[in-house]
Design an enzyme around this catalytic site. Structure first.
Site, mmCIF file in Angstrom:
data_model
loop_
_atom_site.group_PDB
_atom_site.id
_atom_site.type_symbol
_atom_site.label_atom_id
_atom_site.label_comp_id
_atom_site.label_asym_id
_atom_site.label_seq_id
_atom_site.Cartn_x
_atom_site.Cartn_y
_atom_site.Cartn_z
ATOM 1 N N GLN A 1 0.818 -1.213 0.000
ATOM 2 C CA GLN A 1 0.000 0.000 0.000
ATOM 3 C C GLN A 1 0.850 1.261 0.000
ATOM 4 O O GLN A 1 0.867 2.010 -0.966
ATOM 5 C CB GLN A 1 -0.942 0.006 1.205
ATOM 6 C CG GLN A 1 -1.903 1.195 1.216
ATOM 7 C CD GLN A 1 -2.982 1.065 2.279
ATOM 8 O OE1 GLN A 1 -3.121 0.032 2.915
ATOM 9 N NE2 GLN A 1 -3.759 2.112 2.468
ATOM 10 N N ASP A 2 1.586 1.481 1.071
ATOM 11 C CA ASP A 2 2.308 2.734 1.297
ATOM 12 C C ASP A 2 3.751 2.389 1.643
ATOM 13 O O ASP A 2 3.985 1.420 2.366
ATOM 14 C CB ASP A 2 1.643 3.450 2.490
ATOM 15 C CG ASP A 2 1.904 4.933 2.536
ATOM 16 O OD1 ASP A 2 2.005 5.542 1.461
ATOM 17 O OD2 ASP A 2 1.991 5.476 3.641
ATOM 18 N N PRO A 3 4.740 3.134 1.168
ATOM 19 C CA PRO A 3 6.121 2.853 1.580
ATOM 20 C C PRO A 3 6.287 2.993 3.093
ATOM 21 O O PRO A 3 5.564 3.760 3.739
ATOM 22 C CB PRO A 3 6.941 3.924 0.853
ATOM 23 C CG PRO A 3 6.072 4.416 -0.253
ATOM 24 C CD PRO A 3 4.662 4.273 0.242
#
EC number: 3.2.2.27
Length: 235
Positions: A70-72
């Site tokens: 999803q998100d770093p």
């Protein structure tokens, strides 16, 4: 520091596949947001040259599996005395020398249970990427210590475009969709010619990932379609 996303190199075959994405109005907006963040002296992870690491490490011609994150990671750690981002442009992966995040520990636990693979002592998944596993985050950048802070940039339009393009132009890929966020991407994929493997998110806050046999399922599908299985132990 400024950076032109157009100048960050990715292989020509990926550029051709994603040409319409890079030329789209939404991508122009991403570039504007990104440049503004840099000009505002934001600390951005991963480092600019690693934003497209997933495409640089995984040749399109040998692509077999897509693992969607999803998100770093938005944190950092100290490696050999140097503060280093956890994020390295590959979903779930962290540089060698960085403590292994909880979700990745669960990924390793699943590999241990289903394939009897001894858990690695590091969290660098580059070895998977080089074998044809695209470790793609839906959002490709983040402000340090601020999860989902770049969600409004429009990166999800880009990652959705990547998934659509791969679904349309490749055959017999495995798409790993872990957790509710990733599972919502299933309609982008043509299930008649690709394998969609869903599971709970590997986060310790969720339950059910360990025991899901996702890596075993992926290799069975690849072998059924005359492809070399992924050597998940090679990291």
């Amino acid at each position: 520091m400024t950076i032109n996303l157009d100048k960050i190199k990715i292989p020509d075959d990926w550029k051709q596949l994603l040409a319409s994405e890079f030329l789209s109005p939404y991508f122009a907006d991403i570039k504007t947001h990104y440049l503004n963040a840099l000009q505002n002296k934001e600390m951005i992870y991963p480092k600019p040259h690693q934003i497209f690491a997933a495409f640089n490490l995984t040749p399109l011609s040998s692509l077999k599996v897509v693992i969607l994150g999803q998100d770093p990671y938005h944190g950092s750690g100290i490696i050999e005395g140097v503060e280093t981002p956890q994020a390295m442009g590959l979903s779930f992966s962290v540089p060698r020398g960085m403590p292994i995040p909880p979700s990745l520990k669960n990924i390793y636990a699943e590999l241990s249970q289903s394939l009897h693979i001894t858990p690695p002592t590091h969290g660098d998944l580059s070895g998977w990427a080089r074998q044809g596993v695209l470790l793609l985050n839906a959002i490709l950048s983040v402000r340090a210590n601020a999860p989902a802070s770049h969600k409004h940039f429009g990166w999800e339009y880009f990652s959705d475009g990547v998934i659509r393009a791969l679904s349309a132009h490749k055959e017999h890929l495995v798409f790993m969709l872990w957790g509710n966020y990733a599972k919502k991407k299933a309609p982008l994929i043509d299930a008649s010619k690709h394998k969609i493997i869903t599971a709970p998110h590997p986060s310790p806050l969720a339950r059910g990932f360990v025991g899901s046999n996702v890596f075993l399922q992926a290799n069975i599908y690849l072998q059924e379609h005359a492809k070399e299985p992924i050597a998940w132990e090679k990291l």
